[in-house]
Motif scaffolding. Structure first.
Motif, PDB file in Angstrom:
ATOM      1  N   GLN A 155      -5.078 -33.997  -8.484  1.00  0.00           N
ATOM      2  CA  GLN A 155      -5.654 -34.143  -7.153  1.00  0.00           C
ATOM      3  C   GLN A 155      -6.885 -35.044  -7.172  1.00  0.00           C
ATOM      4  O   GLN A 155      -7.106 -35.820  -6.235  1.00  0.00           O
ATOM      5  N   MET A 156      -7.672 -34.970  -8.220  1.00  0.00           N
ATOM      6  CA  MET A 156      -8.853 -35.819  -8.322  1.00  0.00           C
ATOM      7  C   MET A 156      -8.454 -37.291  -8.432  1.00  0.00           C
ATOM      8  O   MET A 156      -9.049 -38.167  -7.795  1.00  0.00           O
ATOM      9  N   LEU A 157      -7.424 -37.576  -9.207  1.00  0.00           N
ATOM     10  CA  LEU A 157      -6.928 -38.950  -9.323  1.00  0.00           C
ATOM     11  C   LEU A 157      -6.366 -39.442  -7.994  1.00  0.00           C
ATOM     12  O   LEU A 157      -6.647 -40.564  -7.556  1.00  0.00           O
ATOM     13  N   PHE A 158      -5.577 -38.579  -7.355  1.00  0.00           N
ATOM     14  CA  PHE A 158      -4.980 -38.966  -6.072  1.00  0.00           C
ATOM     15  C   PHE A 158      -6.058 -39.213  -5.021  1.00  0.00           C
ATOM     16  O   PHE A 158      -6.005 -40.213  -4.293  1.00  0.00           O
ATOM     17  N   ARG A 210      -7.903 -26.857  -5.452  1.00  0.00           N
ATOM     18  CA  ARG A 210      -7.326 -28.186  -5.213  1.00  0.00           C
ATOM     19  C   ARG A 210      -8.083 -28.909  -4.104  1.00  0.00           C
ATOM     20  O   ARG A 210      -8.401 -30.094  -4.202  1.00  0.00           O
ATOM     21  N   ARG A 211      -8.407 -28.179  -3.049  1.00  0.00           N
ATOM     22  CA  ARG A 211      -9.128 -28.771  -1.923  1.00  0.00           C
ATOM     23  C   ARG A 211     -10.555 -29.159  -2.304  1.00  0.00           C
ATOM     24  O   ARG A 211     -11.054 -30.220  -1.900  1.00  0.00           O
ATOM     25  N   MET A 212     -11.220 -28.314  -3.075  1.00  0.00           N
ATOM     26  CA  MET A 212     -12.584 -28.616  -3.507  1.00  0.00           C
ATOM     27  C   MET A 212     -12.629 -29.879  -4.358  1.00  0.00           C
ATOM     28  O   MET A 212     -13.528 -30.715  -4.216  1.00  0.00           O
ATOM     29  N   ALA A 213     -11.647 -30.030  -5.238  1.00  0.00           N
ATOM     30  CA  ALA A 213     -11.578 -31.237  -6.072  1.00  0.00           C
ATOM     31  C   ALA A 213     -11.386 -32.471  -5.200  1.00  0.00           C
ATOM     32  O   ALA A 213     -12.006 -33.517  -5.419  1.00  0.00           O
ATOM     33  N   ILE A 224      -1.291 -24.771 -15.068  1.00  0.00           N
ATOM     34  CA  ILE A 224      -0.808 -25.545 -13.918  1.00  0.00           C
ATOM     35  C   ILE A 224      -1.959 -25.871 -12.977  1.00  0.00           C
ATOM     36  O   ILE A 224      -2.056 -26.981 -12.456  1.00  0.00           O
ATOM     37  N   THR A 225      -2.861 -24.909 -12.787  1.00  0.00           N
ATOM     38  CA  THR A 225      -4.010 -25.130 -11.904  1.00  0.00           C
ATOM     39  C   THR A 225      -4.875 -26.270 -12.414  1.00  0.00           C
ATOM     40  O   THR A 225      -5.298 -27.141 -11.644  1.00  0.00           O
ATOM     41  N   ARG A 226      -5.146 -26.293 -13.717  1.00  0.00           N
ATOM     42  CA  ARG A 226      -5.952 -27.372 -14.297  1.00  0.00           C
ATOM     43  C   ARG A 226      -5.262 -28.730 -14.115  1.00  0.00           C
ATOM     44  O   ARG A 226      -5.906 -29.719 -13.769  1.00  0.00           O
ATOM     45  N   ALA A 227      -3.959 -28.756 -14.343  1.00  0.00           N
ATOM     46  CA  ALA A 227      -3.210 -30.007 -14.197  1.00  0.00           C
ATOM     47  C   ALA A 227      -3.228 -30.495 -12.755  1.00  0.00           C
ATOM     48  O   ALA A 227      -3.387 -31.690 -12.485  1.00  0.00           O
TER      49      ALA A 227
END
Length: 214
Positions: free
Chosen positions: A24-27, A153-156, A16-19
């Motif tokens: 998040q990177m796409l968004f 998520r924030r770092m990405a 789930i973390t990878r997904a």
């Protein structure tokens, strides 16, 4: 030694973390191409008054404040995941009206009203989507893993937010040197459209992620 249950839970949390990181990177890539200079270019094209400038500045935060209705909507839809998906897509469809104002350049006041109303709808829907999204993820990830999970998520998000706008600006500048001067408006419209598609594409990595009942 960890039990099979703990190992299974760890594997699911990692998946789930990878997904979520990919999503998040796409968004973030899409969001960075539809905000800031890529957004306000359209408003400044129509020579906004002080009223419109002020309204455009406060519209995002004011609209997102009404995401307090998320709980009531969840009680109706009974699905955090579906509410996130629907509001994210509807918000992006509302945002697409902003570059479409280039088709009504002769009526500047109408164009500015379209931009303002689109921003209000866009941020209202995305505010609801965000609340549903965070609530959903908080149900999926064990509380002991929240720190690491949300930090990744924030770092990405920060990494993409630094790279994408700068790269897009440089590529646009290089691209325009080969095109007529009147192509400037449409270059921003194309960038905005690509950004909107990236935001919608951020749904894809999480489609297989399970929902949790409300």
């Amino acid at each position: 030694m960890n039990s099979p249950v703990h190992q299974l839970q760890f594997c699911e949390t990692s998946r789930i973390t990878r997904a979520v990181v990919v999503s998040q990177m796409l968004f973030s890539a899409g969001h960075s191409l539809t905000t800031g200079g890529f957004l306000y270019y359209f408003a400044y094209t129509f020579g906004p008054s002080a009223f419109f400038l002020a309204a455009l500045q406060i519209a995002p935060e004011t609209s997102e404040a009404f995401s307090l209705v998320t709980r009531a909507l969840l009680n109706r839809f009974r699905s955090r995941k579906q509410l996130w998906i629907r509001c994210l897509i509807l918000g992006r469809l509302a945002a697409v009206a902003i570059p479409c104002t280039l088709f009504i350049q002769k009526d500047k006041e109408l164009a500015l009203w379209v931009i303002l109303i689109s921003m209000v709808l866009w941020h209202l829907l995305h505010g609801i989507a965000y609340c549903s999204y965070i609530s959903w993820l908080s149900q999926l990830i064990p509380s002991m893993n929240w720190g690491e999970f949300f930090a990744r998520r924030r770092m990405a998000s920060l990494l993409i937010a630094i790279i994408v706008p700068t790269s897009a600006g440089l590529l646009r500048k290089a691209w325009l040197t080969k095109l007529p001067a009147q192509s400037q408006n449409w270059s921003y419209a194309i960038i905005f459209g690509v950004g909107s598609l990236l935001v919608i594409a951020s749904i894809l990595p999480l489609l297989r992620t399970p929902d949790r009942p409300v």
